[in-house]
Design an enzyme around this catalytic site. Sequence first.
Site, short mmCIF file in Angstrom:
data_model
loop_
_atom_site.label_atom_id
_atom_site.label_comp_id
_atom_site.label_asym_id
_atom_site.label_seq_id
_atom_site.Cartn_x
_atom_site.Cartn_y
_atom_site.Cartn_z
CE LYS A 122 41.26 57.03 88.71
NZ LYS A 122 39.93 57.36 89.20
CG ASP A 140 37.32 52.66 87.83
OD1 ASP A 140 37.36 51.44 88.09
OD2 ASP A 140 36.57 53.14 86.95
#
Length: 214
Positions: A122, A140
Site C-alpha cells: 500500500k 487504506d
Amino acid sequence: MTESINRVEKIREKLLSKFPKAVSELKFRDNFELLVSVVLSAQCTDKRVNMITPNLFKRFPNPEAMSKAEYDEVRSLISSCNLFQNKAKYLINLSQQLLDNFNREVPMSAKELQTLSGVGQKTANVVLIEAKGENLMAVDTHVFRVSHRLGLSVAKTPTATEKDLTQLFKKDLGELHQAMVLFGRYHCKAINPECENCTLLDECSWRDREGTLL
Ligand code: SF4
C-alpha cells in the site's frame, strides 16, 4: 453484466467529478519527504502527520541526515503518531537503505520500494501514485470502507480489495484512490455517513443492509 459495468462507470464518473484532480493531503516537498510521510501515515491521520513532519524534516532533511539520527530523537519527534517506536526504526533504516542501495534517491518501482524498511504494497503504491501519477490502486481504511459499502468488493483484506478494484476500474486508479480517500474521510465516514446528500446514493446498497458498519 452490462448493468454492473454501467454501475461501475457511474461510480467512476461521480467520484472523479466530485473530486477532480484530487491529491494527497500530506505535505511534502520531495520524494524523500513523500516516502517518510506515507510511512508515518500508516494507522495515523494525514493531519497528525502534517503536524509532525515540519520539525522532523527541519532536523533530518534528507536520507544522509536521517540515517545518522539517534533512535531516541526520532522516536521523540514522532511520538504523537501511532506505532511511533517501529516507525522511528523504519525511518532510520530506510534512509540507510536509500544511501546503500539507491544512490540517495527514492526508487520509483513497487518492487524496489518494497525492499525498504516499513514499506509494504500500500505504501509503495501511494508513493507511486503521488510521485508519478501511476495507474495503481491503494487501499487504506477509507478506500476499504467506501468500496465495501458500494458493493465493489467483498474481500476481507486490503490487498484482495485492491485486486478487485483494479479489475473493476482498470484505468484512473490513482485518481480514484485519491477520490475515495477524500470521499471516505469527509462524506462516507465510518460513523454517521452523510447518506441523505450522497452523490452515490443510487449506486449504493449499504443503506439497505441493516446496521452493518464497515
Ligand atoms: Fe456512503 Fe451513504 Fe453514500 Fe453509500 S449512500 S456511499 S454509505 S455516504
